[in-house]
Design a protein around this motif. Structure first.
Motif, PDB file in Angstrom:
ATOM      1  N   GLY A  92       1.713  -2.476 -15.118  1.00  0.00           N
ATOM      2  CA  GLY A  92       3.023  -2.111 -14.505  1.00  0.00           C
ATOM      3  C   GLY A  92       2.730  -0.574 -14.082  1.00  0.00           C
ATOM      4  N   LEU A  93       2.907   0.339 -13.137  1.00  0.00           N
ATOM      5  CA  LEU A  93       3.306   2.016 -13.294  1.00  0.00           C
ATOM      6  C   LEU A  93       4.712   2.065 -13.060  1.00  0.00           C
ATOM      7  CD1 LEU A  93       0.308   2.615 -11.741  1.00  0.00           C
ATOM      8  CD2 LEU A  93       0.058   2.129 -13.998  1.00  0.00           C
TER       9      LEU A  93
ATOM     10  N   GLU B  74      -8.661   3.628 -12.977  1.00  0.00           N
ATOM     11  CA  GLU B  74      -8.698   3.678 -11.641  1.00  0.00           C
ATOM     12  C   GLU B  74      -7.645   1.594 -11.224  1.00  0.00           C
ATOM     13  OE1 GLU B  74     -11.865   4.769  -9.104  1.00  0.00           O
ATOM     14  OE2 GLU B  74     -11.431   1.837  -8.573  1.00  0.00           O
ATOM     15  N   VAL B  75      -6.179   2.275 -10.291  1.00  0.00           N
ATOM     16  CA  VAL B  75      -5.839   0.807 -10.288  1.00  0.00           C
ATOM     17  C   VAL B  75      -5.459   0.868  -8.932  1.00  0.00           C
ATOM     18  CG1 VAL B  75      -2.796  -0.093 -10.325  1.00  0.00           C
ATOM     19  CG2 VAL B  75      -4.107   2.048 -11.704  1.00  0.00           C
ATOM     20  N   GLN B  76      -6.057  -0.243  -8.401  1.00  0.00           N
ATOM     21  CA  GLN B  76      -5.703  -1.175  -7.356  1.00  0.00           C
ATOM     22  C   GLN B  76      -4.464  -2.227  -6.743  1.00  0.00           C
ATOM     23  OE1 GLN B  76      -8.516  -0.963  -4.689  1.00  0.00           O
ATOM     24  NE2 GLN B  76      -9.522   0.541  -5.855  1.00  0.00           N
ATOM     25  N   VAL B  77      -3.565  -0.775  -5.727  1.00  0.00           N
ATOM     26  CA  VAL B  77      -1.952  -1.707  -5.708  1.00  0.00           C
ATOM     27  C   VAL B  77      -1.769  -2.452  -5.429  1.00  0.00           C
ATOM     28  CG1 VAL B  77      -0.518  -0.369  -4.215  1.00  0.00           C
ATOM     29  CG2 VAL B  77      -2.050   1.347  -5.457  1.00  0.00           C
ATOM     30  N   GLU B  78      -1.043  -3.268  -5.470  1.00  0.00           N
ATOM     31  CA  GLU B  78      -0.945  -4.635  -4.973  1.00  0.00           C
ATOM     32  C   GLU B  78       0.435  -5.168  -4.356  1.00  0.00           C
ATOM     33  OE1 GLU B  78      -1.834  -7.413  -8.854  1.00  0.00           O
ATOM     34  OE2 GLU B  78      -3.897  -7.762  -7.129  1.00  0.00           O
ATOM     35  N   GLN B  79       0.994  -3.935  -5.672  1.00  0.00           N
ATOM     36  CA  GLN B  79       2.736  -4.374  -4.914  1.00  0.00           C
ATOM     37  C   GLN B  79       3.326  -2.091  -5.279  1.00  0.00           C
ATOM     38  OE1 GLN B  79       5.429  -6.216  -8.279  1.00  0.00           O
ATOM     39  NE2 GLN B  79       6.550  -6.714  -6.405  1.00  0.00           N
TER      40      GLN B  79
ATOM     41  N   SER C 255       1.088  -1.070  -0.042  1.00  0.00           N
ATOM     42  CA  SER C 255      -0.071   0.072  -0.210  1.00  0.00           C
ATOM     43  C   SER C 255       1.040   1.430  -0.381  1.00  0.00           C
ATOM     44  CB  SER C 255      -0.868  -0.040   1.276  1.00  0.00           C
ATOM     45  OG  SER C 255      -0.197   0.097   2.526  1.00  0.00           O
ATOM     46  N   LEU C 256       0.384   2.441   0.021  1.00  0.00           N
ATOM     47  CA  LEU C 256       0.837   3.647  -0.382  1.00  0.00           C
ATOM     48  C   LEU C 256       1.400   3.566   0.804  1.00  0.00           C
ATOM     49  CD1 LEU C 256      -1.031   5.118  -3.386  1.00  0.00           C
ATOM     50  CD2 LEU C 256       1.250   4.078  -3.564  1.00  0.00           C
ATOM     51  N   THR C 257       3.035   4.070   0.571  1.00  0.00           N
ATOM     52  CA  THR C 257       3.408   5.284   2.424  1.00  0.00           C
ATOM     53  C   THR C 257       3.298   6.380   1.627  1.00  0.00           C
ATOM     54  OG1 THR C 257       5.349   5.123   1.506  1.00  0.00           O
ATOM     55  CG2 THR C 257       4.209   3.638   3.271  1.00  0.00           C
TER      56      THR C 257
ATOM     57  N   ASP D 127      -6.380   6.545  -2.349  1.00  0.00           N
ATOM     58  CA  ASP D 127      -5.893   6.331  -1.259  1.00  0.00           C
ATOM     59  C   ASP D 127      -5.344   5.983  -0.762  1.00  0.00           C
ATOM     60  OD1 ASP D 127      -7.055   3.603  -1.520  1.00  0.00           O
ATOM     61  OD2 ASP D 127      -9.008   4.392  -1.304  1.00  0.00           O
ATOM     62  N   ASP D 128      -4.589   5.197   0.667  1.00  0.00           N
ATOM     63  CA  ASP D 128      -3.650   3.996   0.538  1.00  0.00           C
ATOM     64  C   ASP D 128      -3.059   3.023  -0.743  1.00  0.00           C
ATOM     65  OD1 ASP D 128      -2.823   6.120   2.136  1.00  0.00           O
ATOM     66  OD2 ASP D 128      -3.026   4.890   4.251  1.00  0.00           O
ATOM     67  N   SER D 129      -4.544   2.748  -1.385  1.00  0.00           N
ATOM     68  CA  SER D 129      -4.715   1.614  -2.005  1.00  0.00           C
ATOM     69  C   SER D 129      -4.983   1.647  -3.571  1.00  0.00           C
ATOM     70  CB  SER D 129      -5.339   0.448  -1.628  1.00  0.00           C
ATOM     71  OG  SER D 129      -6.735   0.341  -1.066  1.00  0.00           O
ATOM     72  N   THR D 130      -5.654   2.905  -3.883  1.00  0.00           N
ATOM     73  CA  THR D 130      -6.150   3.521  -4.731  1.00  0.00           C
ATOM     74  C   THR D 130      -5.353   4.518  -5.839  1.00  0.00           C
ATOM     75  OG1 THR D 130      -7.744   2.309  -3.919  1.00  0.00           O
ATOM     76  CG2 THR D 130      -8.208   3.506  -6.372  1.00  0.00           C
ATOM     77  N   ILE D 131      -5.066   4.076  -7.081  1.00  0.00           N
ATOM     78  CA  ILE D 131      -4.467   5.212  -7.940  1.00  0.00           C
ATOM     79  C   ILE D 131      -5.996   5.776  -8.704  1.00  0.00           C
ATOM     80  CG2 ILE D 131      -2.607   6.368  -9.241  1.00  0.00           C
ATOM     81  CD1 ILE D 131      -0.310   4.507  -7.554  1.00  0.00           C
ATOM     82  N   ALA D 132      -6.082   6.754  -9.491  1.00  0.00           N
ATOM     83  CA  ALA D 132      -6.587   7.769 -10.783  1.00  0.00           C
ATOM     84  C   ALA D 132      -6.385   7.657 -11.566  1.00  0.00           C
ATOM     85  CB  ALA D 132      -8.123   8.396  -9.901  1.00  0.00           C
ATOM     86  N   ILE D 133      -5.820   7.545 -12.762  1.00  0.00           N
ATOM     87  CA  ILE D 133      -4.881   8.219 -13.990  1.00  0.00           C
ATOM     88  C   ILE D 133      -5.880   8.575 -14.812  1.00  0.00           C
ATOM     89  CG2 ILE D 133      -3.051   8.074 -15.434  1.00  0.00           C
ATOM     90  CD1 ILE D 133      -2.145   5.565 -13.850  1.00  0.00           C
ATOM     91  N   PRO D 134      -6.174   9.905 -15.215  1.00  0.00           N
ATOM     92  CA  PRO D 134      -6.712  10.356 -16.596  1.00  0.00           C
ATOM     93  C   PRO D 134      -6.200  10.292 -17.938  1.00  0.00           C
ATOM     94  CG  PRO D 134      -5.492  12.344 -15.143  1.00  0.00           C
ATOM     95  CD  PRO D 134      -5.518  11.252 -14.292  1.00  0.00           C
ATOM     96  N   GLU D 135      -6.732   9.807 -18.716  1.00  0.00           N
ATOM     97  CA  GLU D 135      -6.844   9.847 -20.377  1.00  0.00           C
ATOM     98  C   GLU D 135      -7.036  10.639 -20.664  1.00  0.00           C
ATOM     99  OE1 GLU D 135      -5.274   7.784 -23.726  1.00  0.00           O
ATOM    100  OE2 GLU D 135      -4.795   8.290 -21.943  1.00  0.00           O
TER     101      GLU D 135
END
Length: 204
Positions: free
Chosen positions: A99-100, A141-146, A29-31, A71-79
């Protein structure tokens, strides 16, 4: 002589084992450090794969902080507006794993994020992704796993951020490439005009 590597054991014989600290830096998760990097990054590479394993890497860029940590586990990237090929998005519909790689100009280290993506036509937070009056056409919308920071050695070796090493004229211009490969029936002067003035006026 061509020697193929076919097993992880053979690969490890050549590269060795990773240092423990290289393994320990990985998070699920995101720190605060990760979120601060996202807020400073104006550029990201998005890697995707279709159901058959065929890969695509697509660049995304906007003002710094364009990738929103919800939040600590989700990133949103606009197109934004583009060529409408949507290769990566078509891949996500078949295989959600992405992968980002987030860059901060002038920095050699990068932020790597792997996770599962969903495509959205709208979301409650879409207004926060607006730039110059334009909402995103699609949201990844990306759910962070690593997530972890990657070292700077590739950037140091390539001297990527050293302007004195830059040679943009080492290859033919974008207009000439387009003339040769994409728009052979159009006059080069018209293509050059498009890339020199019109192109930057149609980013949004």
């Amino acid at each position: 002589m061509r020697t193929e590597i076919t097993t992880e054991a053979a690969l490890r014989d050549l590269l060795g084992q990773p240092m423990q600290r290289a393994l320990d830096k990985e998070r699920q998760s995101l720190t605060t450090e990760h979120r601060d990097w996202l807020a400073a990054s104006p550029f990201c590479l998005v890697a995707t794969s279709d159901a058959a394993g065929r890969l695509d890497v697509s660049p995304k860029g906007d003002p710094a902080g364009f990738a929103l940590a919800l939040d600590d586990s989700t990133i949103a990237i606009p197109e934004r507006l583009g060529n409408r090929r949507a290769d990566g998005f078509v891949n996500v519909l078949q295989n959600p794993h992405v992968g980002l790689l987030f860059l901060v100009p002038g920095r050699g280290d990068t932020l790597r994020v792997n996770g599962r993506a969903t495509l959205l036509a709208d979301a409650p937070y879409a207004d926060r992704l607006e730039v110059k009056g334009h909402r995103p056409a699609v949201i990844l919308e990306v759910q962070v796993e690593q997530v972890f920071f990657h070292c700077a050695k590739a950037f140091l070796r390539s001297e990527l951020w050293k302007p004195e090493t830059w040679r943009p004229d080492a290859v033919m211009s974008r207009a000439q490439i387009a003339k040769n490969l994409e728009r052979p029936d159009e006059p080069l002067e018209e293509i050059e005009a498009y890339y020199s003035t019109q192109y930057a006026q149609n980013l949004y």
